[in-house]
Write an enzyme that holds these catalytic residues in place. Structure first.
Site, PDB file in Angstrom:
ATOM      1  N   TRP A  91       1.979   7.310  -1.563  1.00  0.00           N
ATOM      2  CA  TRP A  91       1.890   6.062  -2.329  1.00  0.00           C
ATOM      3  C   TRP A  91       0.652   5.268  -1.958  1.00  0.00           C
ATOM      4  CZ3 TRP A  91       4.302   6.637  -6.492  1.00  0.00           C
ATOM      5  CH2 TRP A  91       5.570   7.227  -6.561  1.00  0.00           C
TER       6      TRP A  91
ATOM      7  N   ASP B  68       2.738  -2.933  -0.065  1.00  0.00           N
ATOM      8  CA  ASP B  68       3.690  -2.292  -0.970  1.00  0.00           C
ATOM      9  C   ASP B  68       4.975  -2.124  -0.168  1.00  0.00           C
ATOM     10  OD1 ASP B  68       5.221  -0.633  -2.528  1.00  0.00           O
ATOM     11  OD2 ASP B  68       3.753   0.997  -2.667  1.00  0.00           O
TER      12      ASP B  68
ATOM     13  N   LYS C 241      14.762   0.698  -5.410  1.00  0.00           N
ATOM     14  CA  LYS C 241      15.243   1.238  -4.135  1.00  0.00           C
ATOM     15  C   LYS C 241      16.237   0.284  -3.476  1.00  0.00           C
ATOM     16  CE  LYS C 241      11.532   4.092  -4.610  1.00  0.00           C
ATOM     17  NZ  LYS C 241      10.112   3.988  -4.944  1.00  0.00           N
TER      18      LYS C 241
END
Ligand SMILES: *Cc1c(COP(=O)(O)O)cnc(C)c1O
Length: 358
Positions: free
Chosen positions: A101, A170, A194
């Site tokens: 990511w 993030d 999530k």
């Protein structure tokens, strides 16, 4: 058969939240219709919207220097919005690479401006988070970008660097899972799917001062300022996802807020890591001990055939989502806030059994 949900995202939601949503689905608080069917400018929706913002501020102890935005496009759109807004021409942004990511975030920034790798654990197959000594920081960076939890590799920052430049994180896969000092960050973003709710809404927590210095020559819809000055109601927000987020936040409060959730998450993760450590001849954890994630426990078995057999048997026994990300394979148990202790206990029971049998 009981189902144990270890999906990596979209992931398990708290059962009481789903039940409450079901109860209110066709008749939202006496309105005779679903919240999904209402105008985003209606009074009923407005209350839900503002309550979600208030609850997030309360649960995460967000200081008044920061504000909450609800955007769309997932964390992936933030990969582009962050540099568009804050990477000014002539400047460089620092990116710490700790997994897929963060690589994607940097790649997107590369298409917008100049970046620099400020640290990386790629050579070590992303098994650890670089320590402060391993980072190459500069006072000249427009900002430093980190990925607080690496969903695919199963590593997590335990201490964030203190810097003179804005720190941007993030937090898609560990927001709301532990106490953090929001004031340390100039901007935090997280896709909801999530720990926060269903997919559709992206939460941004931004320092007001940072937004004031954002680039002005970008499309309106991609400017944080636009969303900030309209309380995230510039265009139609993902109303149902925001409603679900407010229910998840209420549930989080009832579970002791971040303190309570963190304790529970530590217990859950300890249980599984202990099993891995006790049988390190059989189960091979991916991440280095000092960088282990409380949210995603990643491991391998000695060979691919055994890994396959493990995943197959697990799935027959009601464990879902234990396969590692398609990019690296292996096994991964994602144990977000809504995954109960019982699921972790059942998993460890199965792991013991499987090991004895093989
Ligand atoms: C899941 C995830 C993403 C991708 O999120 P999207 O909402 O699909 O764009 C980005 N970063 C991290 C850390 C993630 O866990």
């Amino acid at each position: 058969m009981a189902v144990y949900n270890f999906n990596a995202g979209p992931a398990a939601l708290p059962l009481p939240v789903l039940k409450k949503a079901q109860e209110e689905l066709v008749n939202f608080r006496g309105s005779g219709m679903s919240i999904m069917e209402m105008s985003h400018r209606s009074k009923a929706y407005d209350e839900v919207h503002n309550q979600a913002i208030q609850l997030l501020k309360e649960v995460m102890e967000i200081p008044d220097t920061h504000e909450v935005l609800f955007l769309q496009g997932g964390a992936s759109l933030q990969f582009a919005m962050v540099p568009m807004n804050f990477l000014h021409s002539g400047q460089k942004a620092g990116y710490v690479l700790t997994g897929s990511w963060s690589e994607k975030a940097k790649k997107e920034a590369d298409s917008i401006g100049q970046t620099e790798v400020a640290g990386s654990s790629k050579e070590n197959l992303y098994r650890h988070i670089p320590s402060n000594d391993e980072l190459q920081l500069s006072d000249e960076f427009a900002y430093l970008h980190v990925t607080s939890n690496n969903t695919i590799y199963g590593t997590q920052w335990h201490e964030f660097p203190h810097l003179s430049v804005p720190l941007i994180a993030d937090m898609s896969s560990d927001i709301l899972s532990r106490k953090i000092d929001v004031s340390q960050f100039s901007l935090v973003y997280a896709g909801a799917q999530k720990n926060l709710g269903p997919s559709g809404v992206t939460v941004v927590i931004a320092e007001k001062k940072l937004l004031e210095n954002a680039n002005k020559d970008i499309p309106k819809i991609l400017s944080y300022q636009t969303h900030s000055s309209s309380n995230s109601l510039y265009n139609t927000p993902p109303t149902y996802s925001i409603y679900m987020l407010s229910l998840v936040l209420e549930w989080s409060k009832e579970h002791g807020g971040l303190d309570g959730l963190q304790k529970q998450n530590e217990k859950k993760a300890d249980l599984i890591y202990q099993c891995l450590d006790e049988h390190s001849e059989f189960y091979l954890p991916h991440s280095r001990k000092d960088s282990r994630s409380l949210m995603n426990v990643t491991f391998n078995l000695q060979n691919e055939d055994l890994t396959k057999a493990f995943l197959k048997e697990a799935s027959e026994r009601g464990f879902t989502g234990l396969n590692g990300h398609r990019s690296i394979g292996g096994c991964r148990a994602s144990i977000y806030n809504a995954v109960p202790m019982e699921s972790c206990e059942a998993l460890v029971g199965f792991m013991e059994e499987f090991r004895k049998k093989h």
